[in-house]
Design an enzyme around this catalytic site. Structure first.
Site, PDB file in Angstrom:
ATOM      1  N   TYR A   1       0.934  -1.233  -0.011  1.00  0.00           N
ATOM      2  CA  TYR A   1       0.006  -0.169   0.079  1.00  0.00           C
ATOM      3  C   TYR A   1       0.923   1.390  -0.018  1.00  0.00           C
ATOM      4  CZ  TYR A   1      -4.468  -2.321   0.634  1.00  0.00           C
ATOM      5  OH  TYR A   1      -5.602  -3.171   0.344  1.00  0.00           O
TER       6      TYR A   1
ATOM      7  N   ASP B   1     -10.873  -9.930   4.755  1.00  0.00           N
ATOM      8  CA  ASP B   1     -12.150  -9.759   4.193  1.00  0.00           C
ATOM      9  C   ASP B   1     -12.733 -11.279   3.874  1.00  0.00           C
ATOM     10  OD1 ASP B   1     -12.532  -6.909   4.009  1.00  0.00           O
ATOM     11  OD2 ASP B   1     -13.100  -6.898   2.205  1.00  0.00           O
TER      12      ASP B   1
ATOM     13  N   ASP C   1      -4.946  -7.305   4.453  1.00  0.00           N
ATOM     14  CA  ASP C   1      -6.268  -6.555   4.172  1.00  0.00           C
ATOM     15  C   ASP C   1      -7.281  -7.371   3.182  1.00  0.00           C
ATOM     16  OD1 ASP C   1      -8.026  -4.327   4.060  1.00  0.00           O
ATOM     17  OD2 ASP C   1      -6.989  -3.324   2.553  1.00  0.00           O
TER      18      ASP C   1
HETATM   19  P1  ATP Z   1     -13.872  -0.225   2.511  1.00  0.00           P
HETATM   20  O1  ATP Z   1     -12.975   0.059   1.117  1.00  0.00           O
HETATM   21  O2  ATP Z   1     -14.059   0.884   3.269  1.00  0.00           O
HETATM   22  O3  ATP Z   1     -13.312  -1.240   3.556  1.00  0.00           O
HETATM   23  P2  ATP Z   1     -15.798  -1.717   0.978  1.00  0.00           P
HETATM   24  O4  ATP Z   1     -15.943  -1.209  -0.373  1.00  0.00           O
HETATM   25  O5  ATP Z   1     -14.805  -3.007   1.356  1.00  0.00           O
HETATM   26  O6  ATP Z   1     -15.232  -0.608   2.245  1.00  0.00           O
HETATM   27  P3  ATP Z   1     -17.929  -2.088   3.194  1.00  0.00           P
HETATM   28  O7  ATP Z   1     -18.445  -0.955   3.623  1.00  0.00           O
HETATM   29  O8  ATP Z   1     -17.202  -2.856   3.896  1.00  0.00           O
HETATM   30  O9  ATP Z   1     -17.247  -2.260   1.430  1.00  0.00           O
HETATM   31  O10 ATP Z   1     -19.133  -3.097   2.413  1.00  0.00           O
HETATM   32  C1  ATP Z   1     -19.267  -4.235   1.638  1.00  0.00           C
HETATM   33  C2  ATP Z   1     -20.412  -4.990   1.798  1.00  0.00           C
HETATM   34  O11 ATP Z   1     -20.622  -5.386   3.150  1.00  0.00           O
HETATM   35  C3  ATP Z   1     -21.753  -3.968   1.620  1.00  0.00           C
HETATM   36  O12 ATP Z   1     -22.722  -4.405   0.895  1.00  0.00           O
HETATM   37  C4  ATP Z   1     -22.114  -3.621   3.159  1.00  0.00           C
HETATM   38  O13 ATP Z   1     -23.652  -3.276   3.222  1.00  0.00           O
HETATM   39  C5  ATP Z   1     -21.662  -4.896   3.755  1.00  0.00           C
HETATM   40  N1  ATP Z   1     -21.483  -4.632   5.258  1.00  0.00           N
HETATM   41  C6  ATP Z   1     -20.394  -4.177   5.497  1.00  0.00           C
HETATM   42  N2  ATP Z   1     -20.227  -3.836   6.983  1.00  0.00           N
HETATM   43  C7  ATP Z   1     -21.330  -4.315   7.410  1.00  0.00           C
HETATM   44  C8  ATP Z   1     -22.145  -4.369   8.708  1.00  0.00           C
HETATM   45  N3  ATP Z   1     -21.449  -4.136   9.949  1.00  0.00           N
HETATM   46  N4  ATP Z   1     -23.498  -4.763   8.815  1.00  0.00           N
HETATM   47  C9  ATP Z   1     -23.998  -5.098   7.623  1.00  0.00           C
HETATM   48  N5  ATP Z   1     -23.480  -5.419   6.308  1.00  0.00           N
HETATM   49  C10 ATP Z   1     -22.165  -4.873   6.269  1.00  0.00           C
END
Ligand code: ATP
Length: 366
Positions: free
Chosen positions: A140, A254, A250
């Protein structure tokens, strides 16, 4: 370990952030208050601090200097997610808020457990592992430069980023991983890509192996990052502690969050020797923000990890008891049939947090 005056209350920062942050951060604080009270531990003083979109509006920047100064004086803090992709320029192109804070306080260890909860729809039942992610360098680019974001475009059609791995940074994260493994099931898996990124991730693997020699009771193996995704999907339940560089950690976390049931239950802490920050592994989920739909478990469990870290740091068993009460109450609440929509249930954020707080009180009197 530092001595702590019995009279002084801990001061914990509350940085709600963006998206679902203003829902899940107060939910976690409510649960922490309940747990401290039930554990007979000292109550904490919460210190709300501006961060994110609201801070841009009020202070002209997502991480005001006043916030950084205040954090330096606190015992630890809870950080909500940020939606920096939606910030107006120039803020969108700059280092994001959690990167800024991690860098400012040299929070080099990002500890991300993935533990399946009974009744929680895990993809691999029995998963109970921890990713220990090096947080300050790697691939990163924004983490490995003194100034600037580390990416650049010499022409509009050419984009360049660089990665960095240093012995000192690998040694400290490897020690964090092996120390953790000793408190768990005595196994560490090193994840790298040394067949292609031979020098950088090769150094990461080799230094981890050198550190392993200081921990003869801990079993060690290592995998390439691509192969590791397959092993995790097939047999996540066989891994204990996984140590890896920044970007791999990271991405893998996930995956392991989802394998354990949902990204919404994946907690983390970011720590240095001096500072600790609880931060859910997921993002700001703008698609569900403001609708009482967010799963607060990740933020709640992150707060429990922070209590445990703070308790270990100060030799304060009350904090550590409170952390255990939170973990148990979350599991009991889910096993008892209550969960949020992402886990297949129907509870709202507030209802779920209130149920966990009640389970803590009930658990203590059981
Ligand atoms: P970032 O880049 O900021 O990590 P991201 O693009 O990985 O964000 P998230 O915001 O983590 O995405 O969301 C990914 C998916 O998981 C979305 O559909 C979101 O609604 C769902 N999600 C994430 N956190 C939660 C939570 N605490 N409760 C329910 N759904 C969640």
């Amino acid at each position: 370990m530092t001595a702590h005056s019995p009279a002084r209350r801990y001061r914990l920062g509350l940085l709600e952030g963006d998206g679902i942050g203003p829902e899940i951060v107060p939910a976690a604080a409510e649960v922490v208050d309940a747990a401290l009270s039930a554990a007979g531990a000292r109550a904490v003083d919460w210190v709300p601090l501006p961060l994110g979109r609201a801070a841009i509006d009020d202070h002209g920047t997502p991480v005001p200097d006043s916030t950084l100064k205040a954090l330096a004086e606190l015992d630890a803090w809870l950080l909500g997610p940020h939606d920096s992709a939606a910030y107006p320029e120039p803020h969108r192109s700059r280092l994001n808020p959690s990167g800024t804070i991690r860098k400012h306080f040299d929070l080099f260890a990002n500890v991300r457990p993935a533990r399946a909860i009974d009744g929680g729809k895990a993809i691999v039942d029995g998963t109970d592992l921890v990713i220990v992610r090096e947080n300050t360098e790697g691939f990163y680019a924004d983490r490995n430069t003194h100034a600037g974001t580390g990416e650049f475009m010499p022409t509009p059609d050419v984009a360049i980023a660089h990665g960095i791995v240093t012995r000192a940074a690998v040694e400290r994260i490897a020690h964090a991983a092996f120390d953790l493994a000793r408190r768990r099931r005595n196994k560490v898996t090193i994840v790298h890509k040394a067949n292609v990124l031979r020098l950088t991730t090769g150094l990461f693997r080799d230094v981890c192996r050198e550190v392993a020699a200081h921990y003869p009771g801990v079993e060690v193996d290592d995998y390439h990052i691509d192969a590791m995704t397959v092993h995790l999907l097939r047999r996540a339940d066989t891994f204990d502690v996984i140590v890896t560089e920044n970007m791999f950690g990271d991405i893998l976390s996930d995956l392991t969050g989802e394998i354990a049931g949902s990204l919404g239950i994946a907690p983390s802490v970011n720590t240095s020797e001096e500072h600790g920050m609880a931060q859910a592994a997921h993002g700001s989920a703008p698609d569900i923000a403001g609708r009482n739909l967010a799963n607060p478990i990740a933020m709640i469990l992150s707060s429990a990890m922070l209590l445990d870290w703070l308790g270990a740091r100060h030799g304060d068993d009350g904090l550590r008891r409170a952390a255990t009460l939170v973990d148990t109450a979350v599991a009991d609440t889910v096993v008892g049939g209550m969960s949020t929509v992402d886990m297949g249930g129907s509870a709202g954020t507030r209802e779920f947090a209130a149920a966990v707080a009640s389970a803590i009180a009930a658990g203590v009197h059981r």
